[in-house]
Design a protein around this motif. Sequence first.
Motif, PDB file in Angstrom:
ATOM      1  N   HIS A 183      30.119  43.824  36.072  1.00  0.00           N
ATOM      2  CA  HIS A 183      30.684  45.179  36.038  1.00  0.00           C
ATOM      3  C   HIS A 183      30.686  45.859  37.408  1.00  0.00           C
ATOM      4  O   HIS A 183      31.591  46.611  37.730  1.00  0.00           O
ATOM      5  CB  HIS A 183      29.987  46.048  34.982  1.00  0.00           C
ATOM      6  CG  HIS A 183      28.547  46.352  35.257  1.00  0.00           C
ATOM      7  ND1 HIS A 183      27.525  45.475  34.983  1.00  0.00           N
ATOM      8  CD2 HIS A 183      27.970  47.460  35.764  1.00  0.00           C
ATOM      9  CE1 HIS A 183      26.370  46.018  35.318  1.00  0.00           C
ATOM     10  NE2 HIS A 183      26.609  47.221  35.793  1.00  0.00           N
TER      11      HIS A 183
ATOM     12  N   LEU B  40      33.592  44.396  39.435  1.00  0.00           N
ATOM     13  CA  LEU B  40      34.846  44.960  38.913  1.00  0.00           C
ATOM     14  C   LEU B  40      35.043  46.381  39.423  1.00  0.00           C
ATOM     15  O   LEU B  40      36.151  46.765  39.808  1.00  0.00           O
ATOM     16  CB  LEU B  40      34.848  44.919  37.385  1.00  0.00           C
ATOM     17  CG  LEU B  40      34.979  43.520  36.780  1.00  0.00           C
ATOM     18  CD1 LEU B  40      34.515  43.518  35.327  1.00  0.00           C
ATOM     19  CD2 LEU B  40      36.404  43.024  36.889  1.00  0.00           C
TER      20      LEU B  40
ATOM     21  N   GLY C 254      38.027  47.739  41.855  1.00  0.00           N
ATOM     22  CA  GLY C 254      38.807  48.911  41.462  1.00  0.00           C
ATOM     23  C   GLY C 254      38.818  49.982  42.537  1.00  0.00           C
ATOM     24  O   GLY C 254      39.852  50.597  42.808  1.00  0.00           O
TER      25      GLY C 254
ATOM     26  N   TYR D 241      40.659  47.607  36.515  1.00  0.00           N
ATOM     27  CA  TYR D 241      39.333  47.084  36.863  1.00  0.00           C
ATOM     28  C   TYR D 241      38.214  48.002  36.376  1.00  0.00           C
ATOM     29  O   TYR D 241      37.164  47.523  35.937  1.00  0.00           O
ATOM     30  CB  TYR D 241      39.225  46.821  38.367  1.00  0.00           C
ATOM     31  CG  TYR D 241      40.035  45.637  38.798  1.00  0.00           C
ATOM     32  CD1 TYR D 241      39.714  44.354  38.361  1.00  0.00           C
ATOM     33  CD2 TYR D 241      41.148  45.784  39.624  1.00  0.00           C
ATOM     34  CE1 TYR D 241      40.466  43.253  38.739  1.00  0.00           C
ATOM     35  CE2 TYR D 241      41.905  44.689  40.014  1.00  0.00           C
ATOM     36  CZ  TYR D 241      41.559  43.420  39.568  1.00  0.00           C
ATOM     37  OH  TYR D 241      42.310  42.336  39.942  1.00  0.00           O
TER      38      TYR D 241
ATOM     39  N   LEU E 157      34.277  37.344  41.217  1.00  0.00           N
ATOM     40  CA  LEU E 157      34.790  37.404  39.837  1.00  0.00           C
ATOM     41  C   LEU E 157      35.123  36.024  39.280  1.00  0.00           C
ATOM     42  O   LEU E 157      35.089  35.833  38.056  1.00  0.00           O
ATOM     43  CB  LEU E 157      36.016  38.313  39.761  1.00  0.00           C
ATOM     44  CG  LEU E 157      35.745  39.802  39.938  1.00  0.00           C
ATOM     45  CD1 LEU E 157      37.043  40.591  39.864  1.00  0.00           C
ATOM     46  CD2 LEU E 157      34.744  40.318  38.908  1.00  0.00           C
TER      47      LEU E 157
ATOM     48  N   ASN F 104      29.484  39.793  46.447  1.00  0.00           N
ATOM     49  CA  ASN F 104      29.710  41.229  46.283  1.00  0.00           C
ATOM     50  C   ASN F 104      29.300  41.994  47.540  1.00  0.00           C
ATOM     51  O   ASN F 104      30.023  42.877  48.003  1.00  0.00           O
ATOM     52  CB  ASN F 104      28.940  41.748  45.065  1.00  0.00           C
ATOM     53  CG  ASN F 104      29.223  43.206  44.793  1.00  0.00           C
ATOM     54  OD1 ASN F 104      30.348  43.599  44.513  1.00  0.00           O
ATOM     55  ND2 ASN F 104      28.190  44.029  44.903  1.00  0.00           N
TER      56      ASN F 104
ATOM     57  N   PRO G 221      32.449  37.900  35.830  1.00  0.00           N
ATOM     58  CA  PRO G 221      33.082  39.230  35.871  1.00  0.00           C
ATOM     59  C   PRO G 221      32.034  40.346  35.714  1.00  0.00           C
ATOM     60  O   PRO G 221      31.999  41.059  34.722  1.00  0.00           O
ATOM     61  CB  PRO G 221      34.061  39.180  34.698  1.00  0.00           C
ATOM     62  CG  PRO G 221      33.442  38.210  33.741  1.00  0.00           C
ATOM     63  CD  PRO G 221      32.705  37.203  34.576  1.00  0.00           C
TER      64      PRO G 221
ATOM     65  N   TYR H 108      35.400  40.077  46.606  1.00  0.00           N
ATOM     66  CA  TYR H 108      35.197  40.475  45.207  1.00  0.00           C
ATOM     67  C   TYR H 108      35.872  39.495  44.251  1.00  0.00           C
ATOM     68  O   TYR H 108      35.314  39.152  43.205  1.00  0.00           O
ATOM     69  CB  TYR H 108      35.730  41.889  44.959  1.00  0.00           C
ATOM     70  CG  TYR H 108      35.029  42.974  45.752  1.00  0.00           C
ATOM     71  CD1 TYR H 108      33.662  42.949  45.975  1.00  0.00           C
ATOM     72  CD2 TYR H 108      35.745  44.029  46.292  1.00  0.00           C
ATOM     73  CE1 TYR H 108      33.028  43.934  46.707  1.00  0.00           C
ATOM     74  CE2 TYR H 108      35.130  45.034  47.020  1.00  0.00           C
ATOM     75  CZ  TYR H 108      33.762  44.984  47.222  1.00  0.00           C
ATOM     76  OH  TYR H 108      33.135  45.966  47.928  1.00  0.00           O
TER      77      TYR H 108
ATOM     78  N   GLU I  39      37.823  47.304  32.770  1.00  0.00           N
ATOM     79  CA  GLU I  39      37.153  46.006  32.585  1.00  0.00           C
ATOM     80  C   GLU I  39      35.653  46.141  32.831  1.00  0.00           C
ATOM     81  O   GLU I  39      34.845  45.532  32.124  1.00  0.00           O
ATOM     82  CB  GLU I  39      37.751  44.949  33.504  1.00  0.00           C
ATOM     83  CG  GLU I  39      39.092  44.435  33.053  1.00  0.00           C
ATOM     84  CD  GLU I  39      39.629  43.331  33.969  1.00  0.00           C
ATOM     85  OE1 GLU I  39      38.834  42.481  34.431  1.00  0.00           O
ATOM     86  OE2 GLU I  39      40.852  43.335  34.217  1.00  0.00           O
ATOM     87  N   SER I  40      35.276  46.929  33.833  1.00  0.00           N
ATOM     88  CA  SER I  40      33.840  47.125  34.098  1.00  0.00           C
ATOM     89  C   SER I  40      33.175  47.804  32.905  1.00  0.00           C
ATOM     90  O   SER I  40      32.060  47.454  32.521  1.00  0.00           O
ATOM     91  CB  SER I  40      33.605  47.915  35.388  1.00  0.00           C
ATOM     92  OG  SER I  40      33.818  49.294  35.216  1.00  0.00           O
TER      93      SER I  40
ATOM     94  N   ARG J 295      32.458  45.599  29.926  1.00  0.00           N
ATOM     95  CA  ARG J 295      31.240  44.796  30.107  1.00  0.00           C
ATOM     96  C   ARG J 295      29.979  45.649  30.032  1.00  0.00           C
ATOM     97  O   ARG J 295      28.921  45.162  29.654  1.00  0.00           O
ATOM     98  CB  ARG J 295      31.306  44.057  31.436  1.00  0.00           C
ATOM     99  CG  ARG J 295      32.549  43.147  31.501  1.00  0.00           C
ATOM    100  CD  ARG J 295      32.489  42.090  32.535  1.00  0.00           C
ATOM    101  NE  ARG J 295      31.444  41.108  32.394  1.00  0.00           N
ATOM    102  CZ  ARG J 295      31.420  40.123  31.494  1.00  0.00           C
ATOM    103  NH1 ARG J 295      32.371  40.017  30.609  1.00  0.00           N
ATOM    104  NH2 ARG J 295      30.435  39.258  31.480  1.00  0.00           N
TER     105      ARG J 295
END
Length: 191
Positions: free
Chosen positions: A77, A80, A84, A99, A71, A48, A75, A67, A102-103, A106
């Motif tokens: 947050h 993600l 994004g 994305y 992932l 990250n 995955p 990234y 998705e974050s 989570r």
Amino acid sequence: MITSSVPREAVLIYNRALELSNQGDHEGAIEEYRRAIEACPRFVAAFNNIGEIHARQGESEKAIAAYLDALKIEPHHRVLLNLGVEHYNREQYDRALKYFKESLAREPRFVEGNYYAGLVLYNTGEFKKAEKYLSEVIKSDGRHLKANYLLAHIYYEWKQYGKAIECLDRVRDMAEDRSFINRFYGFCCFY
């Protein structure tokens, strides 16, 4: 993102990379993050942070690749969100929103995830949906400057001037652009 399963040696290397990054030595930091990954191939935070460095340097493709590597492991947050943001900066709003959502799946109370999801929807003119996400930001951080600005504009567009003023009241002492606030107050009070 750093768990107890990360070996001590990898964490020490990671911490050196953080120091280098904070000192502005981005290439040295990337080298150290790669060493940390060699010591612990599933070190999500290191991937990250490599992505974040590339993003700050305007190297979007490299950031996205880092990234995506993170992932594949987990995955998380924050990863993600960062992915994004890269798509948002490219004005790929559908991918960015995917994305961000998705974050939030989570980590539902993730302030940045809610803010960016609201920002995408605001920019695409989906104000009702944007209001939902931006309101979540305000629930967690009532003085979030940008979320209050966006909500004030949405309420202004809907002619809900009282709500617009409430948003502005929350941030008026923090705003650097007082003329913006004063204009908005003037418009809302006029109506």
